[in-house]
Design a protein around this motif. Structure first.
Motif, PDB file in Angstrom:
ATOM      1  N   UNK A 395       0.821  -1.213   0.000  1.00 28.98           N
ATOM      2  CA  UNK A 395       0.000   0.000   0.000  1.00 28.98           C
ATOM      3  C   UNK A 395       0.854   1.262   0.000  1.00 28.98           C
ATOM      4  N   UNK A 396       2.032   1.203  -0.608  1.00 26.67           N
ATOM      5  CA  UNK A 396       2.916   2.367  -0.633  1.00 26.67           C
ATOM      6  C   UNK A 396       2.224   3.533  -1.335  1.00 26.67           C
ATOM      7  N   UNK A 397       2.191   4.678  -0.676  1.00 29.92           N
ATOM      8  CA  UNK A 397       1.550   5.852  -1.278  1.00 29.92           C
ATOM      9  C   UNK A 397       2.442   7.077  -1.251  1.00 29.92           C
ATOM     10  N   UNK A 398       3.729   6.890  -0.915  1.00 28.92           N
ATOM     11  CA  UNK A 398       4.655   8.031  -0.924  1.00 28.92           C
ATOM     12  C   UNK A 398       6.086   7.539  -0.777  1.00 28.92           C
ATOM     13  N   UNK A 417       2.646  -2.552  -8.121  1.00 31.81           N
ATOM     14  CA  UNK A 417       1.388  -2.829  -7.450  1.00 31.81           C
ATOM     15  C   UNK A 417       1.159  -2.004  -6.204  1.00 31.81           C
ATOM     16  N   UNK A 418       1.490  -0.723  -6.242  1.00 29.80           N
ATOM     17  CA  UNK A 418       1.279   0.171  -5.112  1.00 29.80           C
ATOM     18  C   UNK A 418       0.438   1.374  -5.558  1.00 29.80           C
ATOM     19  N   UNK A 419       0.511   2.472  -4.827  1.00 32.94           N
ATOM     20  CA  UNK A 419      -0.281   3.662  -5.132  1.00 32.94           C
ATOM     21  C   UNK A 419       0.628   4.861  -5.383  1.00 32.94           C
ATOM     22  N   UNK A 442       5.779  -0.780 -12.169  1.00 33.81           N
ATOM     23  CA  UNK A 442       4.534  -1.130 -12.834  1.00 33.81           C
ATOM     24  C   UNK A 442       3.358  -1.192 -11.869  1.00 33.81           C
ATOM     25  N   UNK A 443       2.149  -1.101 -12.478  1.00 35.80           N
ATOM     26  CA  UNK A 443       0.899  -1.189 -11.726  1.00 35.80           C
ATOM     27  C   UNK A 443       0.804  -0.139 -10.614  1.00 35.80           C
ATOM     28  N   UNK A 444       1.180   1.074 -10.968  1.00 37.22           N
ATOM     29  CA  UNK A 444       1.003   2.216 -10.077  1.00 37.22           C
ATOM     30  C   UNK A 444       0.102   3.240 -10.770  1.00 37.22           C
TER      31      UNK A 444
END
Length: 682
Positions: A395-398, A417-419, A442-444
């Motif tokens: 769930x990385x968002x920063x 695969x994070x944010x 990828x997948x951000x």
């Protein structure tokens, strides 16, 4: 005059004798004090008996090398070895571990060099350079009126008042009386000092005092008086024989004076007191779902809720994949400081659950896998030795500018695969990564290429984002970049800047699959070898689009597009005729075999299946057959006709195989390499 000289002579002689006696007594006291302060030594009951017999038989001190039985943890006597006193360099090969110099094994446990433990009461064992040496605890003879042995202890203590004793407490005087060990003056006259002083700690003194007080309250006075009389008579004889003057000492020897006075007043030869060491705490066994080898512990899907307590400095790999671990404390890896690889993928670890210094102790860690957890931030205080980090599907968002600090040796970073997006990733986030060559994002939620990419970067993966453009400055500082993957984004050819990558000298592979491209992009890198354009809406291959490439394109994949005959010019493949090895044009809308394929001298794999092709002219795939004279005059052309084509796919078209020219595939070595079935019906 002669009488006066004679008087002076006798006075001088008497003074010399007196001075000599004082010096001798002082020398003897210094020798005793030095022997007392050399530190505690271990000795066995056999050694003690050997000393006593030696004193009784020989008038002069004789050094006796004692020996003790080596007692195994399983109560078996493994042999007789020299004790710690007078070892003389003899070594034993008992329990030496191959490849682990200095380590010992005891009851399945690894004991390190200098480790001390107590397998049985009053027996102490030492691991010394790979061998186990065991010794029985010896006690200091006491001069107090009454001595007792408290329960659970090996050595006697003093008791100032007469007390009755429990059956488990034995008087030291009784032992001396029964064994004949009472010191007599004749025996002690020529005794050498063999013991050293032992300073007891405050904790030991407090414990002994409490035991004595309890026993005095519970004792029987009559038995105590009898035992005290027997011991007192022997001690009086001993004091009378060894009473001597105290020497004058310097102020600097205050501590030695105190010890010397207490020893010389009663004249005893004190033996060292050895406290029983506490055995080492054995780590709990691994859970049932874990397996172990010499350097690896694997606990995959073992239903663990925390990192198991492990103590093994030789461990280098720890696999905890697929458990229910939620936290990593600061002490989690204290017993395994030499780990090089940790896999904590597919757990429930959160950012607040990781201690700020959880990984700081791991000075040799190279690979850390945290895929499939619930992390919101990259863990702090990561070791600078790390070369690979994987935090995919979290769930990385920063990532701020200090999020990857001190990771100067990091080579691979995977954060798929994070944010993450350009809004929450600092342009300075990647600047500490001085060795990074492989980056997966990828997948951000990136809409542009991230800024501040490391200059050392070689491979960049940005698939499954929302990237809409490639600007002119995004790759200005990445001169070593070799692979760029931008598939599954929202790119259009006019949003790719002309100078975005045309001057890249090392860029060999670009994947632009599944974007919104309508024709093959221009201004491709000069060094490009692989171009993947699968799954777009490409209708046209512009002429000379590959003409500027050196040495030339080798792999071109255009499957699943909307190419038509009008969209492929006779010069569309110009610049790739002598280099192209694989050409995929399947799943398009071609009605005939494109021009220029017969010029591709190194082509090995051709896919034209799932189009609308109705016929294959003889000269479209293979050049027209030459005459014998032409073949004789053009030996080089003869080599060329020996085509390198190995696979040709033409199935799922509208070809009538019975109408094909016999020369359509004459350049192909084996007809089984040509796939023509099945075909579609009209």
């Amino acid at each position: 005059m002669q009488a006066t000289a004679l008087v002076y002579y006798f006075l001088l002689v008497s003074l010399c004798i007196d001075f000599s006696q004082n010096e001798t007594s002082a020398l003897l006291r210094r020798q005793r004090r030095r022997m007392r302060h050399r530190g505690p030594r271990r000795s066995s009951s056999a050694e003690h008996k050997a000393r006593r017999q030696t004193r009784m038989k020989f008038p002069d001190p004789v050094a006796v090398v004692p020996s003790i039985p080596l007692i195994n943890i399983d109560d078996g006597v493994m042999g007789v070895f020299d004790s710690l006193i007078g070892l003389g360099g003899h070594e034993s090969s008992y329990s030496v571990l191959p490849g682990k110099t200095g380590h010992c094994t005891a009851n399945g446990m690894i004991m390190y060099d200098k480790a001390v433990w107590s397998p049985k009461p009053c027996i102490t064992c030492l691991c010394s350079k790979g061998e186990v040496i065991c010794d029985t605890t010896m006690c200091s003879p006491l001069t107090c009126p009454k001595t007792i042995i408290p329960p659970g202890e090996c050595c006697p203590v003093c008791s100032d008042t007469a007390s009755s004793l429990d059956s488990s407490i034995i008087s030291l005087d009784d032992v001396s009386e029964f064994s004949g060990d009472s010191p007599e003056p004749n025996d002690l006259d020529n005794t050498s000092v063999l013991s050293s002083a032992h300073i007891q700690t405050e904790k030991d003194e407090l414990l002994r005092t409490e035991v004595i007080e309890v026993k005095e309250k519970e004792g029987h006075k009559k038995d105590g008086k009898k035992r005290r009389r027997k011991g007192k008579k022997n001690r009086q004889k001993y004091r009378a024989y060894h009473r001597e003057k105290k020497p004058i000492r310097r102020k600097g020897d205050a501590k030695e004076d105190i010890q010397d006075e207490s020893d010389e007043d009663d004249g005893t030869v004190r033996m060292p007191y050895f406290p029983i060491p506490v055995p080492p705490i054995e780590a709990p066994p691994l859970p049932s779902g874990c397996s172990t080898s010499d350097t690896t512990v694997s606990c995959i899907n073992a239903k663990l809720k925390q990192i198991p307590p492990i103590s093994d400095p030789d461990l280098t790999s720890l696999d905890l994949t697929g458990n229910s671990i939620t936290t990593i404390s600061d002490e989690a890896f204290n017993g395994i400081p030499n780990l090089e690889w940790i896999d904590l993928s597919k757990n429930n670890i959160t950012s607040p659950g990781i201690g700020p210094r959880a990984f700081k102790i791991l000075k040799k860690l190279k690979r850390l896998y945290l895929d499939g957890n619930m992390l919101a931030h990259i863990p702090s205080e990561l070791p600078s030795t790390l070369e690979e980090i994987k935090i995919n599907d979290n769930h990385l968002h920063a990532i701020d500018e200090d999020g990857l600090k001190d990771l100067k040796n990091l080579i691979t970073l995977e954060l798929e695969g994070n944010k993450l997006s350009e809004a929450n990733v600092s342009p300075l986030a990647f600047s500490p990564l001085k060795s990074l060559s492989y980056l997966r994002l990828g997948r951000n939620k990136f809409r542009i290429i991230p800024q501040g990419l490391p200059t050392t970067l070689e491979e960049l993966y940005l698939e499954n984002n929302q990237i809409e453009e490639v600007s002119e400055i995004c790759f200005n500082h990445t001169r070593n970049i070799n692979v760029i993957v931008l598939k599954h984004n929202k790119l259009e050819e006019h949003r790719i800047a002309p100078l975005a990558w045309i001057n890249q000298e090392n860029l060999e592979s670009i994947d632009l699959s599944y974007n919104k491209l309508y024709h093959v992009p221009s201004y491709l890198p000069k060094s490009l070898l692989h171009l993947i354009l699968v799954g777009n809406q490409i209708e046209r291959i512009p002429g000379y689009v590959f003409g500027h490439m050196k040495p030339g394109l080798e792999y071109l994949y255009l499957s699943f597009n909307k190419l038509t005959d009008d969209g492929v010019d006779p010069v569309s493949f110009f610049g790739a005729y002598h280099t192209l090895r694989e050409l995929f044009l399947d799943h398009n809308e071609l009605k005939s075999v494109p021009f220029g394929i017969d010029e591709m001298r190194k082509l090995r794999f051709l896919r034209l299946n799932n189009n609308k092709i109705r016929t294959v002219p003889p000269e479209r795939i293979c050049k027209a057959h030459l005459s014998d004279d032409d073949i004789h005059d053009n030996s080089e052309e003869e080599e060329t006709e020996d085509s390198r084509l190995e696979h040709v796919h033409l199935e799922n078209n509208y070809i009538n195989t019975r109408q094909l020219s016999p020369h359509a595939f004459s350049c192909i070595r084996s007809y089984c390499s040509v796939v023509l079935k099945p075909q579609k019906s009209k």
